[in-house]
Each structure stands twice: as structure tokens, then as C-alpha cells.
Design an enzyme around this catalytic site. Structure first.
Site, PDB file in Angstrom:
ATOM      1  N   LYS A   1       0.434   4.344   6.828  1.00 54.96           N
ATOM      2  CA  LYS A   1      -0.185   5.043   5.981  1.00 54.96           C
ATOM      3  C   LYS A   1       0.405   6.904   5.472  1.00 54.96           C
ATOM      4  CE  LYS A   1      -3.448   1.757   4.760  1.00 54.96           C
ATOM      5  NZ  LYS A   1      -2.802   0.925   4.012  1.00 54.96           N
TER       6      LYS A   1
ATOM      7  N   SER B   1       0.827  -1.330   0.267  1.00 61.88           N
ATOM      8  CA  SER B   1      -0.369  -0.124   0.667  1.00 61.88           C
ATOM      9  C   SER B   1       0.514   1.129   0.244  1.00 61.88           C
ATOM     10  CB  SER B   1      -1.113   0.133   0.867  1.00 61.88           C
ATOM     11  OG  SER B   1       0.139   0.009   2.620  1.00 61.88           O
TER      12      SER B   1
END
Length: 198
Positions: free
Chosen positions: A101, A59
Site C-alpha cells: 500500500k 489494489s
């Protein structure tokens, strides 16, 4: 300065009075004390301030890859847009995981995403995002915008926008800043990939 020099001279004179065996024992004792103090300092530092955390999944590509070890710290840290952070998340099975993230917006800011053009907007301004692998063309997930970030929360996205499970999903949503383990400062493993992270 003179007192310190005088004290050092007195300690040296005292040591010279000791037998070789006693002198050796004294030196071993001094070294042991120093090593123990250093060990305690390192344990406290890594327990409360700095952590090494592994990257899992794709990700955050092209900036972080599976198996990278990241240097993460929360010392004197206040979340801000653009930072890569690690936070705790509990999945649908009740399992807690550490996710990595990038913060896109902080409390009070408005986030919107144009999935047709692949553009993310914060407070109506399109973001310049040289760090993403590709624009956010698919993977709308549960996102219906615009959304305002609540107090004490952040909105996060993965840099690999089309292969990331993040604040677009109701499973993660807005991340409570208290769940942030820390900011990612560097990749420290593998050796050939050691670098600061921006």
C-alpha cells in the site's frame, strides 16, 4: 602503494616457482574463496536488506499489477508519506500476508476523507494524488474521520482506492511501523515492465 606492488610481485614470483598442477590448484582455491565470499554477501544482503516480493490483487493499480515482482528494502528506511511499502498483516483466519500500500500519513498527522468529493485530507490539506486510478468515491469501509495516526504507526491506502482493503478497514487500521517489511523501490519483473517506483 609501493608495499602493495611489492607484495603482488612477491606473490607472482612465488606462483612461478610452483608446478603447473600446484598453480592450477592455487588458482581454483583463490576463485572458490572469492565465489564463496560473494555468495555469502548475496545471501546476507537478500536475507536482511533486499527482498523480491510479488504483487497480489488489483489494489495498487495503475502503478503495480498482479504478478509484478517488486524490489523491496528496509535498509536505513524511515517511513514517510508517499512511499509505497510492503507490510505484514494477519487476517481473520490467522494467516499472515504481505500487503502493499501507499503511506498517506505518519504518526501525529490527522487523516480525513470526503467520500462525496473523493478527496483525502492530511492535516486539513487536500492531497494532490496523480498516482490514484480514480478518486475515492465509494468503499468507505469502517472509516469515520477525522483520525489521528498514533505514535509508531502509519495510515495506508491502495492507489486503486475503490478496490483496496486498507487503513479504512478495522481489519487493517493503522499499521504499526515495525510491521513494515520495506519500501518498494522498483519493479523487476516482467522484463518489459522493469522500472523505478515512485
Amino acid at each position: 602503494m609501493r608495499k602493495t606492488s611489492k607484495k603482488a610481485a612477491e606473490e607472482k614470483a612465488e606462483r612461478e616457482k610452483l608446478s603447473p598442477g600446484e598453480r592450477t590448484r592455487r588458482e581454483i582455491y583463490d576463485w572458490t574463496q572469492s565465489l564463496m565470499a560473494a555468495l555469502i554477501f548475496c545471501v546476507l544482503l537478500f536475507s536482511f536488506g533486499i527482498r523480491l516480493i510479488d504483487v497480489h490483487g488489483p489494489s495498487m493499480q495503475p502503478n503495480l499489477y498482479e504478478g509484478n515482482k517488486m524490489l523491496v528494502s528496509n535498509l536505513f528506511y524511515t517511513p514517510k508519506a508517499g512511499d509505497i511499502v510492503v507490510f505484514r498483516n494477519v487476517d481473520e483466519n490467522g494467516t499472515e500476508k504481505a500487503l502493499v500500500k501507499r503511506i498517506i500519513a505518519t504518526e501525529g498527522q490527522e487523516v480525513n476523507i470526503d467520500f462525496d468529493n473523493g478527496t483525502v485530507f492530511v492535516d486539513g490539506v487536500p492531497l494532490d494524488e496523480p498516482y490514484v486510478s480514480e478518486p475515492i468515491y465509494k468503499s468507505k469501509q469502517d472509516f469515520i474521520g477525522p483520525k489521528t495516526v498514533p505514535e509508531g504507526c502509519v495510515f495506508v491506502l491502495g492507489d486503486n482506492r475503490n478496490s483496496s482493503h486498507d487503513s479504512r478497514s478495522n481489519d487493517i487500521g493503522m499499521v504499526d511501523a515495525r510491521l513494515i517489511i520495506g519500501r518498494v523501490y522498483a519493479v523487476v519483473y516482467p522484463i518489459g515492465e522493469i522500472r523505478w517506483v515512485r
